[in-house]
Scaffold this motif. Structure first.
Motif, PDB file in Angstrom:
ATOM      1  N   SER A 128       0.940  -1.307   0.134  1.00  0.00           N
ATOM      2  CA  SER A 128       0.052   0.082  -0.110  1.00  0.00           C
ATOM      3  C   SER A 128       0.871   1.214  -0.049  1.00  0.00           C
ATOM      4  N   ASP A 129       2.131   1.152   0.339  1.00  0.00           N
ATOM      5  CA  ASP A 129       2.912   2.416   0.554  1.00  0.00           C
ATOM      6  C   ASP A 129       3.051   2.961  -1.032  1.00  0.00           C
ATOM      7  N   LYS A 130       2.745   2.194  -2.040  1.00  0.00           N
ATOM      8  CA  LYS A 130       2.914   2.713  -3.438  1.00  0.00           C
ATOM      9  C   LYS A 130       2.516   4.013  -3.574  1.00  0.00           C
ATOM     10  N   SER A 131       1.363   4.317  -3.280  1.00  0.00           N
ATOM     11  CA  SER A 131       0.830   5.653  -3.325  1.00  0.00           C
ATOM     12  C   SER A 131       1.442   6.699  -2.612  1.00  0.00           C
ATOM     13  N   LYS A 132       2.239   6.755  -1.561  1.00  0.00           N
ATOM     14  CA  LYS A 132       3.118   7.683  -0.888  1.00  0.00           C
ATOM     15  C   LYS A 132       4.412   7.955  -1.919  1.00  0.00           C
ATOM     16  N   ILE A 133       4.843   6.731  -2.448  1.00  0.00           N
ATOM     17  CA  ILE A 133       5.912   6.802  -3.289  1.00  0.00           C
ATOM     18  C   ILE A 133       5.714   7.685  -4.421  1.00  0.00           C
ATOM     19  N   ILE A 134       4.567   7.310  -5.157  1.00  0.00           N
ATOM     20  CA  ILE A 134       4.126   8.096  -6.353  1.00  0.00           C
ATOM     21  C   ILE A 134       4.138   9.809  -5.956  1.00  0.00           C
ATOM     22  N   ASP A 135       3.413  10.038  -4.824  1.00  0.00           N
ATOM     23  CA  ASP A 135       2.993  11.349  -4.365  1.00  0.00           C
ATOM     24  C   ASP A 135       4.449  12.171  -3.929  1.00  0.00           C
ATOM     25  N   VAL A 136       5.251  11.384  -3.051  1.00  0.00           N
ATOM     26  CA  VAL A 136       6.428  12.117  -2.784  1.00  0.00           C
ATOM     27  C   VAL A 136       7.673  12.396  -3.866  1.00  0.00           C
ATOM     28  N   ASN A 137       7.519  11.360  -4.692  1.00  0.00           N
ATOM     29  CA  ASN A 137       8.421  11.396  -5.899  1.00  0.00           C
ATOM     30  C   ASN A 137       7.985  12.768  -6.888  1.00  0.00           C
ATOM     31  N   LYS A 138       6.730  12.754  -7.058  1.00  0.00           N
ATOM     32  CA  LYS A 138       6.094  13.621  -7.860  1.00  0.00           C
ATOM     33  C   LYS A 138       6.294  15.303  -7.301  1.00  0.00           C
ATOM     34  N   ASN A 139       5.779  15.194  -5.950  1.00  0.00           N
ATOM     35  CA  ASN A 139       5.733  16.617  -5.285  1.00  0.00           C
ATOM     36  C   ASN A 139       6.969  17.198  -4.557  1.00  0.00           C
ATOM     37  N   GLN A 140       7.799  16.333  -4.224  1.00  0.00           N
ATOM     38  CA  GLN A 140       8.945  16.745  -3.580  1.00  0.00           C
ATOM     39  C   GLN A 140      10.259  16.685  -4.428  1.00  0.00           C
ATOM     40  N   LEU A 141      10.198  15.654  -5.535  1.00  0.00           N
ATOM     41  CA  LEU A 141      11.310  15.473  -6.361  1.00  0.00           C
ATOM     42  C   LEU A 141      11.181  15.647  -7.990  1.00  0.00           C
ATOM     43  N   HIS A 142      10.011  16.069  -8.108  1.00  0.00           N
ATOM     44  CA  HIS A 142       9.712  16.315  -9.587  1.00  0.00           C
ATOM     45  C   HIS A 142       9.712  15.276 -10.600  1.00  0.00           C
ATOM     46  N   ILE A 143       9.506  13.973 -10.055  1.00  0.00           N
ATOM     47  CA  ILE A 143       9.639  12.817 -10.729  1.00  0.00           C
ATOM     48  C   ILE A 143       8.126  12.258 -10.935  1.00  0.00           C
ATOM     49  N   ASN A 144       7.613  12.184 -11.958  1.00  0.00           N
ATOM     50  CA  ASN A 144       6.303  11.720 -12.158  1.00  0.00           C
ATOM     51  C   ASN A 144       6.251  10.247 -12.572  1.00  0.00           C
ATOM     52  N   LEU A 145       6.163   9.166 -11.665  1.00  0.00           N
ATOM     53  CA  LEU A 145       6.341   7.915 -12.166  1.00  0.00           C
ATOM     54  C   LEU A 145       5.172   7.336 -12.754  1.00  0.00           C
ATOM     55  N   GLU A 146       4.173   7.900 -12.788  1.00  0.00           N
ATOM     56  CA  GLU A 146       2.847   7.461 -13.329  1.00  0.00           C
ATOM     57  C   GLU A 146       2.851   7.860 -14.962  1.00  0.00           C
ATOM     58  N   SER A 147       3.305   9.226 -14.976  1.00  0.00           N
ATOM     59  CA  SER A 147       3.231  10.020 -16.152  1.00  0.00           C
ATOM     60  C   SER A 147       4.462   8.820 -17.148  1.00  0.00           C
ATOM     61  N   LEU A 148       5.666   8.453 -16.383  1.00  0.00           N
ATOM     62  CA  LEU A 148       6.781   7.968 -17.136  1.00  0.00           C
ATOM     63  C   LEU A 148       6.236   6.398 -17.664  1.00  0.00           C
ATOM     64  N   ALA A 149       5.495   6.084 -16.541  1.00  0.00           N
ATOM     65  CA  ALA A 149       5.275   4.534 -17.047  1.00  0.00           C
ATOM     66  C   ALA A 149       3.963   4.622 -18.147  1.00  0.00           C
ATOM     67  N   GLN A 150       3.105   5.742 -18.184  1.00  0.00           N
ATOM     68  CA  GLN A 150       2.010   5.757 -19.106  1.00  0.00           C
ATOM     69  C   GLN A 150       2.940   5.921 -20.263  1.00  0.00           C
ATOM     70  N   GLU A 151       3.714   6.749 -20.531  1.00  0.00           N
ATOM     71  CA  GLU A 151       4.516   7.149 -21.600  1.00  0.00           C
ATOM     72  C   GLU A 151       5.359   6.082 -22.376  1.00  0.00           C
ATOM     73  N   LEU A 152       6.187   5.179 -21.350  1.00  0.00           N
ATOM     74  CA  LEU A 152       6.804   4.058 -21.949  1.00  0.00           C
ATOM     75  C   LEU A 152       5.912   3.009 -22.211  1.00  0.00           C
ATOM     76  N   THR A 153       4.484   2.877 -21.701  1.00  0.00           N
ATOM     77  CA  THR A 153       3.615   1.845 -22.073  1.00  0.00           C
ATOM     78  C   THR A 153       3.219   2.168 -23.485  1.00  0.00           C
ATOM     79  N   LYS A 154       2.982   3.425 -23.756  1.00  0.00           N
ATOM     80  CA  LYS A 154       2.492   4.007 -24.995  1.00  0.00           C
ATOM     81  C   LYS A 154       3.512   3.630 -26.064  1.00  0.00           C
TER      82      LYS A 154
END
Length: 407
Positions: free
Chosen positions: A371-397
């Motif tokens: 369940s900590d996965k959501s925290k990983i996404i939030d902290v990386n996006k908001n604190q470190l400017h790494i959007n993991l979801e966007s990266l995964a979406q674009e690579l899948t595409k």
């Protein structure tokens, strides 16, 4: 009020291509893959977030001794805040909250962005070297744009330059085809140690070749110009393991078969030596078997057996691969238990956990991560400017768009 609809008719999925309008994947099968678009995305996101989760879980105690970890935390089972200073290879911010990451995740971000720009399945060492040089040059150029009397902006940017400086010294002569200087700089790369350079990016490369371990191996081997000796074989195998875990019905036997038998470069034929990576896997199996015979504490028994194989540097590729394979085999490839094993063992535990997290995240998929996965996404996006979801979406595409190609 204007309503703006953006759609992309492309192998059955839709995309607005912005952070506010994420790509939505459907149930249409992907060409040449035993996965639907949605299932593929779950695997890609699982590998990326799984790796970041391992990185974040190990980061607070990176390079700590086992005794110090036990004294401070007892037994680590989840994420915790990082009470540590910023550094080039570590976190770029002081005292990040739980879920913050280090260079292990930054390397995935850089590699994903490199892969997203590809128009072919065949990667080149020169192309990846150019991607590193571009990021490095951009960091240097940022100095001229800083308008401040305060030292902090310059110090922050220095971290970004220092992160890639060793890599740039190798990449530049390679791109310029200066073989003499390339060899000279490669043999001084991080002091000439057999560091885990390729292992930092291997799960990302593996995710690009779902269900095709051999292609993952070959392309990781091609771009792994920063690896010395058998470290290059190990990095390629880590990419292959990730790819092997991505099919719908993949299991631990598929990963073990890949680690045991896949050898496109013929390392098994090495005269007098054979294949070191194979011996490491055999030793991982042996450690797991012997440790589980201990009547008191099988985990501590496994740790003590691993201690006998420590190298001078904790980030030695062979040591890291042994720890990753031992942890996965010992825990029967369970994600959470593997993370706990590696983090509590210590040494370069954010890197080992990030590698295993990338492999097992691909195997189990994002939906099955803790369940900590959501925290990983939030902290990386908001604190470190790494959007993991966007990266995964674009690579899948990108994978879907290239899925009809044979090579």
């Amino acid at each position: 009020m204007k309503l703006i609809f953006c759609s992309l008719l492309f192998f059955g999925f839709f995309a607005c291509g912005s952070k506010d309008h994420p790509i939505v994947f459907g149930s249409k099968p992907v060409a040449n893959l035993n996965l639907t678009e949605e299932e593929l995305y779950d695997k890609v996101l699982g590998s990326l977030v799984g790796s970041a989760l391992g990185d974040a879980m190990g980061a607070p105690t990176e390079m700590w001794s086992r005794a110090n970890i036990k004294s401070e935390y007892g037994y680590v089972t989840n994420l915790d805040s990082m009470i540590r200073e910023a550094s080039a290879e570590g976190p770029w911010k002081w005292n990040l909250p739980a879920g913050g990451t280090t260079d292990d995740t930054r390397w995935k971000e850089l590699t994903y962005n490199y892969l997203i720009k590809q128009n072919t399945k065949t990667l080149t060492a020169k192309g990846f070297a150019e991607a590193i040089l571009s990021r490095y040059q951009n960091a240097i150029d940022q100095y001229s744009k800083i308008k401040s009397f305060d030292p902090e902006p310059y110090e922050d940017n220095t971290l970004k330059v220092a992160w890639l400086q060793e890599w740039a010294k190798v990449a530049k002569p390679y791109v310029e085809n200066d073989i003499v200087k390339f060899n000279k700089n490669l043999n001084k790369f991080y002091g000439g140690e057999m560091v885990c350079a390729g292992l930092l990016i291997a799960p990302a490369i593996g995710a690009f070749y779902p269900g095709d371990p051999e292609a993952a191996y070959n392309n990781m081997y091609e771009i792994g110009i920063y690896d010395i000796g058998y470290a290059r074989d190990i990095s390629a195998l880590a990419a292959a393991l990730t790819a092997a875990g991505m099919p719908k019905n993949a299991n631990s036997n598929d990963l073990l078969a890949t680690a045991r038998s896949l050898d496109p470069e013929g390392f098994f034929k090495s005269r007098l030596v054979g294949r070191t990576a194979f011996r490491i896997v055999q030793e991982a199996k042996n450690i797991s078997k012997i440790a589980k015979q201990d009547s008191i504490d099988i985990l501590e028994a496994a740790f003590h057996l691993l201690d006998k194989h420590q190298q001078d540097m904790p980030f030695h590729a062979g040591e890291i691969y042994l720890q990753v394979m031992t942890a996965m085999i010992f825990t029967d490839f369970d994600f959470q238990k593997t993370m706990e094993f590696l983090v509590n063992y210590g040494r370069d535990n954010d890197t080992t956990s990030a590698i295993a997290g990338g492999i097992l995240g691909a195997l189990h998929g994002y939906k099955n991560l803790p369940s900590d996965k959501s925290k990983i996404i939030d902290v990386n996006k908001n604190q470190l400017h790494i959007n993991l979801e966007s990266l995964a979406q674009e690579l899948t595409k990108k994978i879907i768009s290239l899925s009809h190609l044979k090579k």
